[in-house]
Design an enzyme around this catalytic site. Sequence first.
Site, PDB file in Angstrom:
ATOM      1  N   TRP A 102       0.962  -1.229  -0.110  1.00  0.00           N
ATOM      2  CA  TRP A 102      -0.064  -0.056   0.002  1.00  0.00           C
ATOM      3  C   TRP A 102       0.835   1.129   0.017  1.00  0.00           C
ATOM      4  O   TRP A 102       0.520   2.357  -0.618  1.00  0.00           O
ATOM      5  CB  TRP A 102      -0.988  -0.014   1.118  1.00  0.00           C
ATOM      6  CG  TRP A 102      -2.127  -1.155   0.773  1.00  0.00           C
ATOM      7  CD1 TRP A 102      -2.234  -2.133   1.495  1.00  0.00           C
ATOM      8  CD2 TRP A 102      -2.907  -0.953  -0.318  1.00  0.00           C
ATOM      9  NE1 TRP A 102      -3.461  -2.779   0.834  1.00  0.00           N
ATOM     10  CE2 TRP A 102      -3.895  -2.291  -0.212  1.00  0.00           C
ATOM     11  CE3 TRP A 102      -3.384  -0.100  -1.369  1.00  0.00           C
ATOM     12  CZ2 TRP A 102      -4.900  -2.550  -1.173  1.00  0.00           C
ATOM     13  CZ3 TRP A 102      -4.231  -0.603  -2.102  1.00  0.00           C
ATOM     14  CH2 TRP A 102      -5.004  -1.557  -2.112  1.00  0.00           C
ATOM     15  N   ASP A 172      -1.710   6.964   6.052  1.00  0.00           N
ATOM     16  CA  ASP A 172      -2.892   6.055   5.599  1.00  0.00           C
ATOM     17  C   ASP A 172      -3.213   5.130   6.673  1.00  0.00           C
ATOM     18  O   ASP A 172      -2.505   4.196   6.899  1.00  0.00           O
ATOM     19  CB  ASP A 172      -2.471   5.550   4.170  1.00  0.00           C
ATOM     20  CG  ASP A 172      -3.567   4.440   3.916  1.00  0.00           C
ATOM     21  OD1 ASP A 172      -4.448   4.324   4.429  1.00  0.00           O
ATOM     22  OD2 ASP A 172      -3.396   3.804   2.747  1.00  0.00           O
ATOM     23  N   LYS A 196     -13.032  -1.235   6.577  1.00  0.00           N
ATOM     24  CA  LYS A 196     -12.443  -2.083   7.388  1.00  0.00           C
ATOM     25  C   LYS A 196     -12.827  -1.996   8.876  1.00  0.00           C
ATOM     26  O   LYS A 196     -13.581  -2.992   9.570  1.00  0.00           O
ATOM     27  CB  LYS A 196     -10.791  -2.056   7.325  1.00  0.00           C
ATOM     28  CG  LYS A 196     -10.562  -2.263   5.956  1.00  0.00           C
ATOM     29  CD  LYS A 196      -9.276  -1.518   5.273  1.00  0.00           C
ATOM     30  CE  LYS A 196      -8.907  -1.694   4.068  1.00  0.00           C
ATOM     31  NZ  LYS A 196      -9.101  -2.856   3.113  1.00  0.00           N
TER      32      LYS A 196
HETATM   33  N1  PMP Z   1      -4.451   1.765   1.844  1.00  0.00           N
HETATM   34  C1  PMP Z   1      -4.575   0.447   2.627  1.00  0.00           C
HETATM   35  C2  PMP Z   1      -3.841   0.378   3.890  1.00  0.00           C
HETATM   36  C3  PMP Z   1      -5.565  -0.335   2.310  1.00  0.00           C
HETATM   37  O1  PMP Z   1      -5.672  -1.436   3.037  1.00  0.00           O
HETATM   38  C4  PMP Z   1      -6.451  -0.191   1.179  1.00  0.00           C
HETATM   39  C5  PMP Z   1      -7.448  -1.386   1.052  1.00  0.00           C
HETATM   40  N2  PMP Z   1      -7.146  -2.365   1.203  1.00  0.00           N
HETATM   41  C6  PMP Z   1      -5.914   0.947   0.512  1.00  0.00           C
HETATM   42  C7  PMP Z   1      -5.199   1.578   0.697  1.00  0.00           C
HETATM   43  C8  PMP Z   1      -6.928   1.176  -0.798  1.00  0.00           C
HETATM   44  O2  PMP Z   1      -8.312   1.475  -0.314  1.00  0.00           O
HETATM   45  P1  PMP Z   1      -9.508   1.671  -1.408  1.00  0.00           P
HETATM   46  O3  PMP Z   1      -9.507   0.284  -2.503  1.00  0.00           O
HETATM   47  O4  PMP Z   1     -10.623   1.789  -0.519  1.00  0.00           O
HETATM   48  O5  PMP Z   1      -9.149   2.917  -2.402  1.00  0.00           O
END
Ligand code: PMP
Length: 360
Positions: A102, A172, A196
């Site tokens: 991420w 994040d 989450k």
């Molecule tokens: N950052 C983290 C730490 C995540 O766990 C996720 C989704 N699993 C995302 C970003 C991306 O999120 P989204 O698909 O809702 O944009």
Amino acid sequence: MSRVYNFSAGPAALPEPVLRQAAAEMLDWHGTGMSVMEMSHRGAAFMSIHAEAIALLRELLDVPSDYHVLFLQGGAIAENAIVPMNMLRGRDRADYIDTGEWSRRSIEEARKYATIRVAASSADTGYTTIPPRETWDLDPGAAYVHLCANETIGGVEYHFTPDVGDVPLVADVSSNILSRPLDVRRYGLLYGGAQKNIGPAGLTIVIVRRDLVGQAHPLTPSAFDYGLQAEADSMLNTPPTYAIYIAGLVFRWIREQGGLKAMEARNRAKAELLYGALEASSFYRCPVARDCRSWMNVPFKLADPSLDARFLQEAEAAGLVQLKGHRVVGGMRASIYNAMPLEGVQALVDHLRAFEKRWG
Ligand code: PMP
């Protein structure tokens, strides 16, 4: 009706009392004769739901008055672009900490907007660690320092808040927000998707220090301009009304449970139980270094990967679902967010032991 123990990484399990209340209020919210989904976002009923959700989030996280709490859309992947658009504030560079999938996605996206330096990386350990703060090569002229507080896929989590001096710290927190207390004052900006620990997909939470907004890049879409959204109380566009309503119910549920201190105690107990069971056997292995193991996402592998499919099949038969690891890392992953009760983790531990007995 039977409910399973859902270990999905997100969208993820929600507290059952919240779902029950939402079901009971589905057709007629508080005598309005309509569902929350059917309400005008500018009507008194929804405005009260919106205001209460923001107030509860402020209370739970003890958000100081010099921070905005925004309820936006687009998710964390959209924030990967929205953050540089808002936070560069005329500067041309930012520092990022690379700890896995991420944070890598954040870095790639931000590179469209500025010179991005990777100030520290755990690539050399296969993303099984958090680089110690003293190894970070920070640029005092960076517009901000970005990190991913909990890598949902790799299962590494910061168990400390790094000191980055006067440069705003951006995190994040998609997959660990509200899992325990956090000192908002240490951050310039916190953001995360709701799906989450908070509620349905579609809602993005942004908590940003007031002095950092109002200098977005001129090409920033208005709906993604923190300053304009703050002025409009997050209603510059139609907000994700139903997701906000459910988030509000979840915030209330967390408060009833005893707030973030209670969540912390519960989440610590769940994590200790599961990691302890994995440690106790050579049949299972957790690849993550002990001091940065996530309390929310627990990746693990079977010593014999040819048993993976059988493990998942038997788990599912026992009512334990969504345990397959992310395709990038393989193996298994148990996501044990706030809504996962200790009994669910105990049921998983029982399955780990029984499966090992049968096949180990
Ligand atoms: N950052 C983290 C730490 C995540 O766990 C996720 C989704 N699993 C995302 C970003 C991306 O999120 P989204 O698909 O809702 O944009």
